[in-house]
Write an enzyme that holds these catalytic residues in place. Structure first.
Site, PDB file in Angstrom:
ATOM      1  N   SER A 177     -29.983  47.997  13.860  1.00 60.22           N
ATOM      2  CA  SER A 177     -29.110  47.744  14.995  1.00 60.22           C
ATOM      3  C   SER A 177     -27.727  47.306  14.490  1.00 60.22           C
ATOM      4  O   SER A 177     -27.130  48.000  13.686  1.00 60.22           O
ATOM      5  CB  SER A 177     -29.749  46.713  15.930  1.00 60.22           C
ATOM      6  N   ASP A 427     -35.059  55.287  21.622  1.00 58.79           N
ATOM      7  CA  ASP A 427     -34.125  54.172  21.555  1.00 58.79           C
ATOM      8  C   ASP A 427     -32.814  54.554  22.246  1.00 58.79           C
ATOM      9  O   ASP A 427     -32.176  55.533  21.861  1.00 58.79           O
ATOM     10  CB  ASP A 427     -33.858  53.820  20.091  1.00 58.79           C
ATOM     11  N   HIS A 452     -36.461  51.297  18.749  1.00 62.99           N
ATOM     12  CA  HIS A 452     -35.400  50.591  18.037  1.00 62.99           C
ATOM     13  C   HIS A 452     -35.869  50.048  16.682  1.00 62.99           C
ATOM     14  O   HIS A 452     -36.778  49.245  16.611  1.00 62.99           O
ATOM     15  CB  HIS A 452     -34.899  49.454  18.919  1.00 62.99           C
TER      16      HIS A 452
END
Length: 501
Positions: A177, A427, A452
């Site tokens: 991320s 995601d 994710h």
């Protein structure tokens, strides 16, 4: 994260002032419950040592400013590491570093086979030592930037290697991320510090005029639609019902009771954001096994949410259906007494500042394809809210000026190497990710059913075959980087690293 990010990657609470339109941001308060979620640890804290490094507040000024303590975790897995064996360095995210360490089991699992030292470094260690002081205004928060973060990492790595007589140890960066964005950008900005980077679920293209601003909410909506068209329709129709009920004389009080909130609502936007965040998080962590990264959740949580919504008989109040569904996210354990819309259990509040300065990631939603209310990213309103909150005006083109993004294939092909971009198409942040190979050493690994940064999580007996194969490919690529490094250095003792997993 909104998550992500998680780089999680998420939504902020509503603007309080009626004079400023409500706008959506990338990340924000981790709206939760009175019962804080202690994520299931993939690793016992006894396996690492917590240390602090005296870090410069501003790497790009020679002014005399106070230092601050940057927190980092060090684990010499099984006592195997000694120079010049590798160092695996995790680039911290927008939250507490222990949380990400506990949820990044992949790094810990593969480190012993490489005889690698593991380091997890925190980004948001409080400048000026006291968090409340550091986050109180723009003067202190001005040091909270991506540029300072990766400079912190570079300085920390250099000092660690020097003090541990490990100048010849290759460094491999990891991040998911926002941490994945930092890992990729650090590899580009400091190629002499690290030999490669695994950037998982890193939306480095979610900036101005690169990726479609509708991609995030389109993917969230698609994730729900693939489970149940009825579920999609119920959620899509619920927003108008919620808004209408909030306009009645005691509507906000009634909604506060229906959704078991700890405090009465001031406006319907607060509740809309809470629901919006849950749906977005669910899409991010729609893992094929039970998890507790964001909240304790069952396997395939979107399927469970839609099952709750779909199981109600016809004629049931639509908001009762929505509350039952969203409770899978916020109260799967059934132990929550009331929900706190301002809870921040993982220390992610610093992201609000970054979203208002350089990390401007436009989000919109389309009526035709989204289950969310139609929304066009409104930069002037967004900027006004940031000025009201922090006294600063965003710089929406700074990230692409500093790190690039436009014509990414040409730029990275000429100036980059040894980066893995992994993305799962479930995601919502994959819409801003690198989804195609750029060169022989800048590789995009894309999985249809991945969520994710699932590849960075601990392995489980329930891992599907595609996930096992994804990790095997990542290990093989990292092994190749390290072997190339040793061969270039003529370290014959380390020139061949076996393929471990």
């Amino acid at each position: 994260m909104k998550p992500f990010l998680v780089l999680l990657i998420l939504l902020v609470t509503a603007a309080e002032s009626a004079s400023i339109p409500h706008v959506r941001r990338f990340l924000g308060h981790f709206a939760g419950s009175r019962l804080r979620n202690n994520a299931g640890a993939a690793l016992n804290a006894a396996q690492y040592e917590t240390r602090f490094f005296r870090q410069r507040l501003d790497h790009f000024s020679f002014a005399e400013l106070p230092d601050f303590n940057q927190r980092y975790l060090v684990g010499n897995t099984a006592g195997l590491w000694s120079p010049p064996a590798p160092i695996f360095f995790y680039c911290g995210n927008e939250g507490d570093i222990e949380w990400f360490s506990e949820n990044t089991g992949f790094v810990w699992e593969i480190a012993p086979s490489f005889s690698a030292l593991v380091v997890f470094a925190e980004v948001f260690s409080s400048p000026l030592l006291i968090k409340e002081e550091a986050y109180k205004d723009a003067k202190s928060l001005s040091y909270l930037t991506t540029e300072q973060a990766i400079a912190d990492f570079a300085t920390l790595i250099t000092d660690l290697k020097r003090n541990m007589s490990a100048e010849d140890s290759p460094v491999v960066l990891f991040g998911g991320s926002y941490g994945g964005m930092l890992a990729a950008w650090m590899r580009l900005k400091y190629p002499h510090i690290a030999i490669g980077a695994l950037a998982s679920s890193a939306p480095i293209l979610q900036f101005e005029n690169i990726s479609p601003p509708e991609s995030f909410y389109d993917i969230v909506s698609s994730d729900f639609k693939r489970e149940s068209m009825n579920c999609f329709d119920v959620i899509k129709n619920s927003w108008d019902v919620l808004e209408a009920q909030g306009k009645y004389g005691d509507g906000l009080i009634s909604l506060s009771g229906k959704f078991r909130l700890c405090k009465d609502l001031n406006n319907t936007e607060q509740l809309s954001d809470w629901l919006d965040s849950a749906y977005s998080y669910l899409a991010m962590v729609d893992y094929p096994y039970a998890s507790s990264f964001l909240m304790p959740l069952p396997a395939n949580p979107i399927k469970e949410v839609c099952k709750k919504i779909d199981d109600f008989p016809d004629g049931t109040d639509i908001l009762d259906r929505v509350f039952a569904g969203v409770s899978i996210y916020y109260n799967y354990t059934g132990s929550v007494d009331c929900f706190d819309l301002e809870d921040d259990p993982h220390g992610m509040s610093g992201w609000d500042w970054q979203a208002c300065t350089e990390m401007v990631m436009p989000l919109s939603s389309r009526k035709e394809s989204s289950m969310f209310p139609p929304y066009e990213f409104d930069y002037p309103a967004f900027a006004d809210e940031c000025i009201q909150s922090y006294g600063v005006r965003p710089r929406p083109t700074w990230v692409t000026t500093e790190f690039g993004g436009h014509d990414i294939s040409t730029v990275l092909k000429k100036f980059g190497s040894n980066i893995i971009f992994s993305n799962g198409l479930l995601d919502p942040w994959s819409g801003g990710g690198v989804l195609q190979n750029i060169s022989h050493s800048i590789i995009a690994l894309v999985t249809k059913l991945g969520a994710h940064h699932i590849d960075l999580r601990s392995s489980t007996t329930d891992d599907p075959k595609w996930l096992v194969e994804l990790r095997e490919t990542e290990i093989k690529l990292i092994k190749g980087w390290i072997n190339d490094y040793y061969q270039d250095k003529a370290f014959t003792a380390y020139s061949i690293i076996p393929l471990f997993i």
